[in-house]
Design a protein around this motif. Sequence first.
Motif, PDB file in Angstrom:
ATOM      1  N   GLU A   1      33.642 107.210  -5.519  1.00  0.00           N
ATOM      2  CA  GLU A   1      34.300 106.138  -4.742  1.00  0.00           C
ATOM      3  C   GLU A   1      33.204 105.445  -3.931  1.00  0.00           C
TER       4      GLU A   1
ATOM      5  N   MET B   1      33.824  92.842  -5.230  1.00  0.00           N
ATOM      6  CA  MET B   1      35.062  93.621  -5.227  1.00  0.00           C
ATOM      7  C   MET B   1      35.880  93.361  -6.495  1.00  0.00           C
TER       8      MET B   1
ATOM      9  N   SER C   1      32.254 101.871  -1.144  1.00  0.00           N
ATOM     10  CA  SER C   1      32.724 100.706  -0.408  1.00  0.00           C
ATOM     11  C   SER C   1      31.533  99.779  -0.204  1.00  0.00           C
TER      12      SER C   1
END
Lengths: 576, 505
Positions: free
Chosen positions: A414, A447, A416
């Motif tokens: 994961e 994104m 960000s």
Amino acid sequence: MKYLFMCVFALLACASVATWNMLPTTQFKEPTIYWVTDPNPARVEQIAIFQRWLKKDPSRPEMRVLVDAANSRKEKKVIQGVSGVGGDTMDMAGGTDMRYFNAIGLIAPVTETAHKLGYDVSTTWEPIRPLIAQDGEQYLYPCNVAVRMLWVDYNQFDELNVERPPHRWDWDTFERIGREYVQKANEGKSHQDRFMLHSIDTETLYRSLGLACFDETLSFCQLEDPRYIKALEKKYQWMYDDHITPTAAEQSGFDVEAGYGGPQIFLFGQGNYAMFIMGRYSLIRLRQIQQARLDAGKPMMKLDVIEPPHGGFPTTRCNTRALGIYAGGKNIELAKTFQSYLASEDYNMQIVRDADALPPNPKYVNTLAWDKPLPLLPTQTEIIFPYEEDEKNLLSNFRIDFYEKLDKIDRESEWSLQKDLPRPPKPAKMSDEDYQKALAEFDALYMASMPVYKSEWGMHDRFTDLMENIALPGDITPYCVPETVSMEIKNAEDEYINNRATAKDAAKRAADRINAEIQRTLEENPDIKPQYEKARADQKKIDELKAAGKKIPASLIQNPFYLRYYKVQGMLEEEE
Amino acid sequence: MSTKKNRTVRELATGLGFLTPNILGFLTFTTIPLIFSMIMAFSNWDLKLHNMFKPEASPHFVGIENFQRLLSNSDFYKYLGNTLFFMMNIPFTIGGSLICALLLSKDLRGGSKKSALMIIATAILIASCIMLTLVGMGASAMTILVCGLGCTFLVGGALGGSTVYRTLFYLPHFTAGVATYLLWKKLYNPISGPINQTLNPILKKVEVAVNATNSSVIQAGLWIAIIVIGAILFMGLKRLSTLWRDGDLGSRAIILPLFFLVLPSVMASQWFPIQAARYSIAIVAGVLLAVTLFMIITSKQEFDCKPGNGFGNALMFCLFMMVIQFIVTGLGIVAYNLPGMAEISIDNGVAVGGLSAPEWLTSYHWAKPALMLMGFWGAIGSNNMLLYLAALTNVPGELYEAADIDGASPFQKFWNVTWPQLAPTTFFIVVMAMIGGLQGGFEMARTMTNGGPAGATTTLSYSIYTEGFVTGRLGYSSSFAWVLFAMVFSITMFNWKFGSRYVND
């Protein structure tokens, strides 16, 4: 009437002058060269990068490159070329086209310039070298390099609870998994619409049994060999008995428009094929399919690339789309500059990012950008963040920082954008408001597309690995036109597939006709007879050594397949 | 005098001025290349060896070597066979064009307003019923689109009369070839194409019926075919002998028609799947032929006739009979094999076998008929139809009036008035169709099949292209082109010699 005639004549003369003035070559003050290539949208970007690359070194000439996508068919290139009006530079299928074009005399040798400008054969992949050079003379330089791999979507296997295909597999495993897959995937259907594999070429099959189309000296077609017959029978079995691959009618029955790369990519995305065989350039369309799935909220494909099934000797084919220079052109030196651009970092990194197969120069696959492609490379951030000349260090620091952090993220993790990856610093002359807008643009781009690119991470190295270890170019004999060979093989295989001949008869037909074609070429062109006779004499020596179970000197072998095959088998005597 | 001369010179100059561009174009793009290709045909010109980059090598004269090589090449005969196969279309396309012209020469808008309205209403009703049925059946979008288009034509024709139909029938001729080929590719799609979508449900029903019936009952179709072929042959031979006896057919003119009449029986005696059937057809045909020949040889002609007279009529009649016999032969073979074809088995969980629609373009056996069918579609509404339409307007009305007074039926009027009056046009169409047939097939093969599968759709013209531009053998390729020219020339000469006799018969 005569006045009308004169008026029409005058009108046509004016129109001709206007057309002449509107020609692209007369639009620029710099000299212009044409690049005869396919209508791929990436060419626009590649030319834009070329114009920037030219300016980086003041010693490079001022010039313009224009794409000519209307004349990319081989016949057109030949006819225009021998008529003296060929394009300055031409894309061609390495090997096959090179030999044909070179036989005509259409392409200029570039050995010396290539050495001087740093794009000689040693700067590209080893298996590709015989495809861009002939008899010690270099003619082409790759635009890109393709290695044929099986693309697989693991989701399709997982959904049906069928074992995933391994990275390397033999024919038995292929058949076992394939039978189970098609049975489960088509249960209860009136007609089969899901296949495990789109298709597989016979050459890959028989080569994996240790047989090449031509012998070690490329002077005799040996398709009458039982191994070719076995390959033909396997292909038939997988199509008609096991239904693992579709027949020609089933393929055409899907009725989809081809698009870039052919219909199989679309059908793979639709789930009709669980695998298809193609180069890395499939990613250009696969990325679009993944993005569409992402946008539609559908699960993305679990992509991977694996080797084609083998019959004992794992192998696959590689090829190149390479650039040659028209020998009759008026701008040969400018064309050579353009050819040298193909070896540059700027061009290679564009290929790396765009996934248009493998870059011509293998040193650019040893980068993080190769294994972890991004929707927008940090080098392109200048477009969103216009840095002044004295701020370039900000950009380079950002790049270093970005890649260091990127290295810690893998396909499964994961992440960000704000926390795990840095964002470009603010250019001095940019207002806060504009900077926020630029950041938003940067973030939105990442994104939206990053998951698609991330889904490929980890598999690009496999292309490199296979290119270096199992990929080999197709056999090309210098003793007849390659198209004739492929046409004869296709006809013979069609005869067998259509039940008009047994596999044995089809194989004999192909071999006999190709060998007859070789003899005809020798009759027509006696100049190559001495070379042929030497090859036959070498072949005789090779056959004697093989019969005696002795190693074969590498200098006797001209077929790249056998050089690799004998090396792997420990039968090659490598000389200094 | 001088003024007159000046005027003549000026007029001549003006005329030449107008003609010069055309003459130059003709010389540059037709005459010079033609002469050039003739010279090339006798040379060893190979693009790889002789071109502007190799000034040291020049092509040299090789005499008839290229022609010898060509005529000893088995591929040449295969491609010639393919071309001739496609040319079997010609009688059907001419027949189709004639039927279209006959239909379109009628005034569809004639009659009272009331009847016109009735026609329009009926057309709309039929179109609506078809579309509703298709939508209800859940037919594919492609099928609905094609049928919808058909319905539009029906309604459009009812509204606009023969002008609409004439335009529609001529449409394939002025539509770009490649575009129509791509459309046909869609139509021939083995799974989603409308042709197979229509055929498949029908074949499934046939399959069920065949599997439920005793196979020997269906296979008896082969014997019925033998009886029918025998009957047709009997009729044909009887007609020929009557013509001969009545002096309508000369003794030399009977030979070729007789050959065509008997040919299907000879072929059937080779093709039939069981020996008993092969022997039977051979015996039937042999006996009938022997009896006819015996009668011809032993009896005398009742009226004098030149040896070559009546050739055209007899040939047309026998060709027609030949086609029917071939069709019956095919049906007989299909009937015999049908039970085996309809059988279903399960292989690796997938049902295989059973009756299914053809794989058209990907099958060796179906690719040729598929292209032929497409050619038929394109040719019926072509210039042939226009020529027939024009010719029909030139048939004198008095002839029909005279036929009416004699009480002739519509068929008799067609056979004895229209058909003979159209003979010069038919002759011209036959000649042009044969020339076109021999030269054609390139675009079709290139777009749809690439000459495959296994060369099944490679025609002579496609082969000239591959020889010239794929292998670079320009000399050999030119010889190919000139052999084709010789064939076209010979057939045209044959047509002029015998065809003009038929026109005058």
